[in-house]
Design a protein around this motif. Structure first.
Motif, PDB file in Angstrom:
ATOM      1  N   GLN A 257       0.835  -1.206   0.000  1.00  0.00           N
ATOM      2  CA  GLN A 257       0.000   0.000   0.000  1.00  0.00           C
ATOM      3  C   GLN A 257       0.869   1.256   0.000  1.00  0.00           C
ATOM      4  O   GLN A 257       0.604   2.213  -0.735  1.00  0.00           O
ATOM      5  CB  GLN A 257      -0.923  -0.012   1.218  1.00  0.00           C
ATOM      6  CG  GLN A 257      -1.847   1.195   1.298  1.00  0.00           C
ATOM      7  CD  GLN A 257      -2.658   1.206   2.573  1.00  0.00           C
ATOM      8  OE1 GLN A 257      -2.239   0.633   3.579  1.00  0.00           O
ATOM      9  NE2 GLN A 257      -3.810   1.839   2.554  1.00  0.00           N
ATOM     10  N   TYR A 260       2.597   1.637  -3.372  1.00  0.00           N
ATOM     11  CA  TYR A 260       1.643   2.156  -4.365  1.00  0.00           C
ATOM     12  C   TYR A 260       1.424   3.649  -4.174  1.00  0.00           C
ATOM     13  O   TYR A 260       1.316   4.413  -5.141  1.00  0.00           O
ATOM     14  CB  TYR A 260       0.324   1.397  -4.238  1.00  0.00           C
ATOM     15  CG  TYR A 260      -0.756   1.861  -5.190  1.00  0.00           C
ATOM     16  CD1 TYR A 260      -0.488   2.030  -6.552  1.00  0.00           C
ATOM     17  CD2 TYR A 260      -2.040   2.144  -4.728  1.00  0.00           C
ATOM     18  CE1 TYR A 260      -1.476   2.461  -7.421  1.00  0.00           C
ATOM     19  CE2 TYR A 260      -3.037   2.569  -5.589  1.00  0.00           C
ATOM     20  CZ  TYR A 260      -2.744   2.729  -6.938  1.00  0.00           C
ATOM     21  OH  TYR A 260      -3.721   3.156  -7.803  1.00  0.00           O
ATOM     22  N   GLN A 261       1.376   4.079  -2.913  1.00  0.00           N
ATOM     23  CA  GLN A 261       1.237   5.502  -2.625  1.00  0.00           C
ATOM     24  C   GLN A 261       2.439   6.292  -3.147  1.00  0.00           C
ATOM     25  O   GLN A 261       2.276   7.377  -3.725  1.00  0.00           O
ATOM     26  CB  GLN A 261       1.086   5.704  -1.117  1.00  0.00           C
ATOM     27  CG  GLN A 261       0.882   7.143  -0.685  1.00  0.00           C
ATOM     28  CD  GLN A 261       0.783   7.270   0.831  1.00  0.00           C
ATOM     29  OE1 GLN A 261       0.736   6.276   1.549  1.00  0.00           O
ATOM     30  NE2 GLN A 261       0.761   8.497   1.319  1.00  0.00           N
ATOM     31  N   ALA A 263       4.402   5.441  -5.669  1.00  0.00           N
ATOM     32  CA  ALA A 263       4.371   5.444  -7.136  1.00  0.00           C
ATOM     33  C   ALA A 263       3.274   6.360  -7.665  1.00  0.00           C
ATOM     34  O   ALA A 263       3.447   7.022  -8.700  1.00  0.00           O
ATOM     35  CB  ALA A 263       4.166   4.018  -7.648  1.00  0.00           C
ATOM     36  N   GLN A 264       2.158   6.417  -6.969  1.00  0.00           N
ATOM     37  CA  GLN A 264       1.013   7.181  -7.450  1.00  0.00           C
ATOM     38  C   GLN A 264       1.261   8.683  -7.393  1.00  0.00           C
ATOM     39  O   GLN A 264       0.800   9.437  -8.259  1.00  0.00           O
ATOM     40  CB  GLN A 264      -0.210   6.812  -6.606  1.00  0.00           C
ATOM     41  CG  GLN A 264      -1.544   7.197  -7.210  1.00  0.00           C
ATOM     42  CD  GLN A 264      -2.688   6.652  -6.386  1.00  0.00           C
ATOM     43  OE1 GLN A 264      -2.523   6.311  -5.215  1.00  0.00           O
ATOM     44  NE2 GLN A 264      -3.863   6.568  -6.994  1.00  0.00           N
ATOM     45  N   TYR A 265       1.998   9.145  -6.399  1.00  0.00           N
ATOM     46  CA  TYR A 265       2.255  10.578  -6.240  1.00  0.00           C
ATOM     47  C   TYR A 265       3.701  10.916  -6.599  1.00  0.00           C
ATOM     48  O   TYR A 265       4.355  11.708  -5.925  1.00  0.00           O
ATOM     49  CB  TYR A 265       1.944  11.003  -4.806  1.00  0.00           C
ATOM     50  CG  TYR A 265       0.489  10.825  -4.438  1.00  0.00           C
ATOM     51  CD1 TYR A 265      -0.487  11.682  -4.937  1.00  0.00           C
ATOM     52  CD2 TYR A 265       0.100   9.771  -3.619  1.00  0.00           C
ATOM     53  CE1 TYR A 265      -1.819  11.508  -4.613  1.00  0.00           C
ATOM     54  CE2 TYR A 265      -1.239   9.590  -3.290  1.00  0.00           C
ATOM     55  CZ  TYR A 265      -2.199  10.456  -3.788  1.00  0.00           C
ATOM     56  OH  TYR A 265      -3.516  10.277  -3.477  1.00  0.00           O
ATOM     57  N   TYR A 266       4.177  10.314  -7.658  1.00  0.00           N
ATOM     58  CA  TYR A 266       5.558  10.524  -8.097  1.00  0.00           C
ATOM     59  C   TYR A 266       5.824  11.962  -8.500  1.00  0.00           C
ATOM     60  O   TYR A 266       6.965  12.450  -8.428  1.00  0.00           O
ATOM     61  CB  TYR A 266       5.853   9.608  -9.295  1.00  0.00           C
ATOM     62  CG  TYR A 266       5.233  10.089 -10.586  1.00  0.00           C
ATOM     63  CD1 TYR A 266       5.973  10.818 -11.509  1.00  0.00           C
ATOM     64  CD2 TYR A 266       3.893   9.843 -10.860  1.00  0.00           C
ATOM     65  CE1 TYR A 266       5.397  11.277 -12.680  1.00  0.00           C
ATOM     66  CE2 TYR A 266       3.322  10.279 -12.025  1.00  0.00           C
ATOM     67  CZ  TYR A 266       4.060  11.004 -12.945  1.00  0.00           C
ATOM     68  OH  TYR A 266       3.494  11.460 -14.092  1.00  0.00           O
ATOM     69  N   ILE A 341       3.737   2.604 -11.557  1.00  0.00           N
ATOM     70  CA  ILE A 341       2.397   2.744 -10.976  1.00  0.00           C
ATOM     71  C   ILE A 341       1.589   1.464 -11.178  1.00  0.00           C
ATOM     72  O   ILE A 341       0.935   0.963 -10.258  1.00  0.00           O
ATOM     73  CB  ILE A 341       1.667   3.955 -11.599  1.00  0.00           C
ATOM     74  CG1 ILE A 341       2.396   5.259 -11.246  1.00  0.00           C
ATOM     75  CG2 ILE A 341       0.220   4.013 -11.122  1.00  0.00           C
ATOM     76  CD1 ILE A 341       1.827   6.485 -11.915  1.00  0.00           C
ATOM     77  N   GLU A 345       0.346  -0.975  -8.160  1.00  0.00           N
ATOM     78  CA  GLU A 345      -1.093  -1.206  -7.972  1.00  0.00           C
ATOM     79  C   GLU A 345      -1.419  -2.696  -8.038  1.00  0.00           C
ATOM     80  O   GLU A 345      -2.221  -3.210  -7.240  1.00  0.00           O
ATOM     81  CB  GLU A 345      -1.884  -0.454  -9.040  1.00  0.00           C
ATOM     82  CG  GLU A 345      -3.391  -0.589  -8.868  1.00  0.00           C
ATOM     83  CD  GLU A 345      -4.161   0.162  -9.937  1.00  0.00           C
ATOM     84  OE1 GLU A 345      -5.386   0.305  -9.793  1.00  0.00           O
ATOM     85  OE2 GLU A 345      -3.534   0.577 -10.940  1.00  0.00           O
ATOM     86  N   TYR A 348      -0.315  -4.363  -4.829  1.00  0.00           N
ATOM     87  CA  TYR A 348      -1.217  -4.026  -3.723  1.00  0.00           C
ATOM     88  C   TYR A 348      -2.523  -4.812  -3.826  1.00  0.00           C
ATOM     89  O   TYR A 348      -3.021  -5.353  -2.826  1.00  0.00           O
ATOM     90  CB  TYR A 348      -1.493  -2.521  -3.731  1.00  0.00           C
ATOM     91  CG  TYR A 348      -2.444  -2.059  -2.663  1.00  0.00           C
ATOM     92  CD1 TYR A 348      -2.284  -2.439  -1.333  1.00  0.00           C
ATOM     93  CD2 TYR A 348      -3.527  -1.230  -2.982  1.00  0.00           C
ATOM     94  CE1 TYR A 348      -3.162  -2.011  -0.347  1.00  0.00           C
ATOM     95  CE2 TYR A 348      -4.402  -0.805  -2.000  1.00  0.00           C
ATOM     96  CZ  TYR A 348      -4.228  -1.197  -0.689  1.00  0.00           C
ATOM     97  OH  TYR A 348      -5.101  -0.786   0.276  1.00  0.00           O
TER      98      TYR A 348
END
Length: 451
Positions: A257, A260-261, A263-266, A341, A345, A348
């Motif tokens: 988790q 993923y966080q 990677a998501q807010y790179y 990303i 994901e 996760y």
């Protein structure tokens, strides 16, 4: 003197022999198996490594401090020579990283906990396999004793038949029949001894000891006759709290988790504050103060790396002001951001599904192990009654054969059935111990805590 030496040598040999034949308890066998495990040592080293990584990630949360000293001498033709030297201290600190450093530190802590859980899981698996091998060895050794007891009974019947034949009360066929049963019993003894010897050597290799020094105690079933089992629901509840596999799955879920966080807010910027202070001059000691403060911003946008930096400072004891600004863009330098990303994901989502599946798997494991224990306990009582009945039948038939009401071959068949019943009883007793070890492993608690 020679006599004293001989007595001393005999004492030493006797002491060593007694020590080498010391009974190997189940607890000692598990300790030796754990000590001799190569994989366990590797996992132990992994725990040490993961703790060092936590320390490394903790260091990244602190400012970076560096000291620089430089000196240059320039010799020019038909011009003045120049000399310059400086000493400065520089501090850099990330004032905003979208908690990337904190998340990286948290991930390192989780990986350290995962390493501990992997070690415990492997340790439990080694203990379970050691117990299974230990109980199997006890069963095989008991099988030898049962076959030897059968052989002794058959030889007694042969002696009776031989004596009766001499008196004309038994036929040649009865003697052939008993010889056939004796040969079969001898064959079974030889096979059982070979299986026991092979298993004993394999077990000794696992423990890292000489197989000749292994002496197993008798398998005691009496201590399990008056046990009270906890309910299946309570055991399932305990397993949800204690199974290391479930803890490992939970830690993996949190780790994926956070990854993923990240990677998501790179694209969120990284803001760094930097400052320096020092002295410069042509002579030593240097007497011209200089200082500088600045701010830099770096961000990843669709695979491009953009950087912006501004700084303000003074040197030459405040007589010179230095203002700098810079900007740069690295075009499509990091095209893997989309893949990162997607991979994070997917990991996760997989961790979420596996965690839910593992809960059901553990419930099923405990339920099946509980049912197996209860079934094994009932089978032991049935097998025990069968042995008692066949022992009575054998005694009665032996008397009937003495009176001539039945043949000795009928007695032989009952003796073979009795031997088979004793083997089944020993097998069911072993199944009880093995199933209890499996239930212990399924719940995640020592067996003493379950009953």
């Amino acid at each position: 003197m020679k006599k004293f030496f001989c007595i001393f040598a005999v004492y030493i040999i006797g002491t060593c022999s007694a020590w080498s034949q010391e009974t190997l308890t189940l607890h000692n066998a598990c300790e030796l198996a754990l000590k001799n495990s190569v994989k366990l040592e590797r996992l132990k080293a992994k725990i040490q490594s993961s703790r060092m990584i936590v320390h490394e990630r903790w260091r990244e949360l602190l400012p970076n401090v560096s000291f620089q000293y430089s000196k240059s001498d320039t010799v020019a033709i038909r011009e003045d020579d120049t000399r310059f030297q400086s000493l400065a201290c520089t501090v850099q600190y990330d004032i905003f990283t979208n908690q990337q450093s904190l998340i990286a530190y948290s991930i390192a802590q989780i990986e350290s906990m995962l390493a501990n859980e992997e070690y415990t899981i492997e340790k439990n698996n080694i203990i379970l396999s050691t117990k299974q091998a230990y109980f199997a060895l006890q069963k095989k050794r008991k099988s030898i004793e049962i076959y030897q007891l059968l052989l002794k009974s058959l030889q007694l019947q042969k002696n009776i038949i031989t004596a009766q034949q001499q008196l004309g009360m038994a036929t040649e066929l009865e003697l052939i029949q008993v010889d056939g049963k004796i040969a079969e019993a001898q064959y079974n003894i030889l096979s059982a001894q070979n299986q026991y010897a092979n298993s004993l050597q394999d077990f000794a290799t696992t423990l890292g000891i000489n197989y000749a020094s292994i002496q197993l105690p008798e398998q005691e079933y009496t201590e399990l006759q008056n046990i009270t089992m906890a309910s299946k629901e309570n055991l399932i509840s305990l397993s949800m709290q204690n199974r290391n596999e479930l803890k490992k799955s939970y830690y993996t879920l949190i780790k994926t988790q956070k990854e993923y966080q990240l990677a998501q807010y790179y694209y969120l910027p990284r803001i760094q504050l930097f400052a320096s202070y020092g002295y410069s001059g042509t002579e030593f000691p240097m007497n011209k103060k200089m200082w500088n403060v600045g701010l830099s911003v770096t961000s990843l946008l669709f695979g491009n790396t953009a950087s912006l930096s501004n700084s303000y400072g003074k040197k030459d004891n405040g007589n010179t002001t230095d203002i700098k600004s810079s900007a740069s863009v690295a075009v499509y330098e990091n095209p893997s951001f989309i893949r990162s990303i997607i991979d994070a994901e997917a990991a996760y989502t997989e961790a979420q599904k596996y965690h839910q599946q593992l809960i059901q798997i553990i419930r099923t494991d405990v339920s099946k192990a509980y049912d197996t224990v209860m079934e094994s306990l009932k089978k032991v009582e049935i097998a025990r009654q069968t042995v008692l009945l066949l022992e009575k039948q054998s005694s009665i038939e032996n008397e009937q054969a003495r009176l001539g009401d039945i043949t000795r071959y009928d007695v032989l068949k009952t003796l073979v059935e009795l031997s088979q019943a004793r083997l089944r009883l020993q097998e069911t007793i072993t199944d009880v111990f093995v199933s209890m070890a499996a239930l212990e492993n399924a719940v995640g608690l020592p067996i003493e805590s379950i009953f």
